[in-house]
Scaffold this motif. Sequence first.
Motif, PDB file in Angstrom:
ATOM      1  N   MET A  27      -6.676  15.444  -6.192  1.00 21.58           N
ATOM      2  CA  MET A  27      -5.972  15.626  -4.932  1.00 21.58           C
ATOM      3  C   MET A  27      -5.953  14.320  -4.160  1.00 21.58           C
ATOM      4  O   MET A  27      -6.739  13.410  -4.422  1.00 21.58           O
ATOM      5  N   ILE A  28      -5.057  14.273  -3.187  1.00 24.48           N
ATOM      6  CA  ILE A  28      -4.969  13.138  -2.270  1.00 24.48           C
ATOM      7  C   ILE A  28      -5.268  13.673  -0.878  1.00 24.48           C
ATOM      8  O   ILE A  28      -4.777  14.736  -0.495  1.00 24.48           O
ATOM      9  N   ASN A  78       0.829  -1.215   0.000  1.00 25.48           N
ATOM     10  CA  ASN A  78       0.000   0.000   0.000  1.00 25.48           C
ATOM     11  C   ASN A  78       0.858   1.259   0.000  1.00 25.48           C
ATOM     12  O   ASN A  78       0.483   2.272  -0.586  1.00 25.48           O
ATOM     13  N   ILE A  79       1.997   1.213   0.651  1.00 22.87           N
ATOM     14  CA  ILE A  79       2.908   2.364   0.656  1.00 22.87           C
ATOM     15  C   ILE A  79       3.412   2.624  -0.766  1.00 22.87           C
ATOM     16  O   ILE A  79       3.432   3.767  -1.232  1.00 22.87           O
ATOM     17  N   LYS A 120       2.489  14.274 -12.410  1.00 22.26           N
ATOM     18  CA  LYS A 120       2.574  14.220 -13.872  1.00 22.26           C
ATOM     19  C   LYS A 120       1.228  14.479 -14.539  1.00 22.26           C
ATOM     20  O   LYS A 120       1.093  14.343 -15.740  1.00 22.26           O
ATOM     21  N   ASN A 121       0.218  14.844 -13.763  1.00 19.84           N
ATOM     22  CA  ASN A 121      -1.133  15.045 -14.275  1.00 19.84           C
ATOM     23  C   ASN A 121      -1.159  16.207 -15.286  1.00 19.84           C
ATOM     24  O   ASN A 121      -0.775  17.318 -14.984  1.00 19.84           O
ATOM     25  N   THR A 122      -1.648  15.915 -16.457  1.00 24.66           N
ATOM     26  CA  THR A 122      -1.764  16.951 -17.493  1.00 24.66           C
ATOM     27  C   THR A 122      -3.225  17.157 -17.898  1.00 24.66           C
ATOM     28  O   THR A 122      -3.511  17.858 -18.854  1.00 24.66           O
ATOM     29  N   GLN A 170       2.794   5.952  -3.169  1.00 24.66           N
ATOM     30  CA  GLN A 170       3.867   6.675  -3.855  1.00 24.66           C
ATOM     31  C   GLN A 170       3.581   6.802  -5.343  1.00 24.66           C
ATOM     32  O   GLN A 170       3.826   7.851  -5.951  1.00 24.66           O
ATOM     33  N   GLU A 171       3.053   5.733  -5.934  1.00 25.80           N
ATOM     34  CA  GLU A 171       2.707   5.776  -7.360  1.00 25.80           C
ATOM     35  C   GLU A 171       1.592   6.787  -7.626  1.00 25.80           C
ATOM     36  O   GLU A 171       1.617   7.505  -8.629  1.00 25.80           O
ATOM     37  N   LEU A 172       0.610   6.856  -6.736  1.00 20.76           N
ATOM     38  CA  LEU A 172      -0.478   7.823  -6.893  1.00 20.76           C
ATOM     39  C   LEU A 172       0.043   9.258  -6.814  1.00 20.76           C
ATOM     40  O   LEU A 172      -0.343  10.117  -7.620  1.00 20.76           O
ATOM     41  N   VAL A 173       0.914   9.522  -5.864  1.00 22.42           N
ATOM     42  CA  VAL A 173       1.492  10.862  -5.739  1.00 22.42           C
ATOM     43  C   VAL A 173       2.283  11.204  -6.993  1.00 22.42           C
ATOM     44  O   VAL A 173       2.174  12.310  -7.531  1.00 22.42           O
TER      45      VAL A 173
END
Length: 185
Positions: free
Chosen positions: A162-163, A141-142, A154-156, A146-149
Amino acid sequence: MPDDLPTLSTDQQENLIKPVSKHEIFKAMSSMANGKSPRPNGLNVEFLKYFWHTIGDSITQSIQHFFNIGHMPSSWNRTHICLIPKKKNPKTVTDFRPISLCNTNYKIITKIMSNRLKQILPDIIGIEQTAFVQGRSIFDNILMAQELVHSLEKNTKDHLMMILKIDMEKAYDVVCWNSIYAMLM
């Protein structure tokens, strides 16, 4: 209700409800740690292990009776709650960690149930639950977080993302202390 809820196989169901054997009781008792405080009934695991050849049949009959009838003597359910200081010179209730001293027969019963459930839990608990399931790791899960952040950075896309992090520190202590308080009132 979702259609894809996990179900138990016939073998798993039968394993959960099969009669408890003397060997299973002895195995559960033998796996319990020595050197623990005596229980409310004054007995500890070392006593049962040492005198098993004498009292094993009686212990087996009483535990099998519980599994067959579903009724536990009230004395088996008595528990002493002891407060262990978390730090030197504790001043508030939150400076203590409560531990429960349960009777040995009660502990054997819960150990048997736990051993049986351990075999099926990985099959019925969702893949999202990674902690406290054998063969899974909370680190998964950690890594996912990290992958989500990283993907947010890189969100375009045109829409915002948001998280939200919720701090659950000491959540168990709050639930535990509220439960103890409720029992005492």
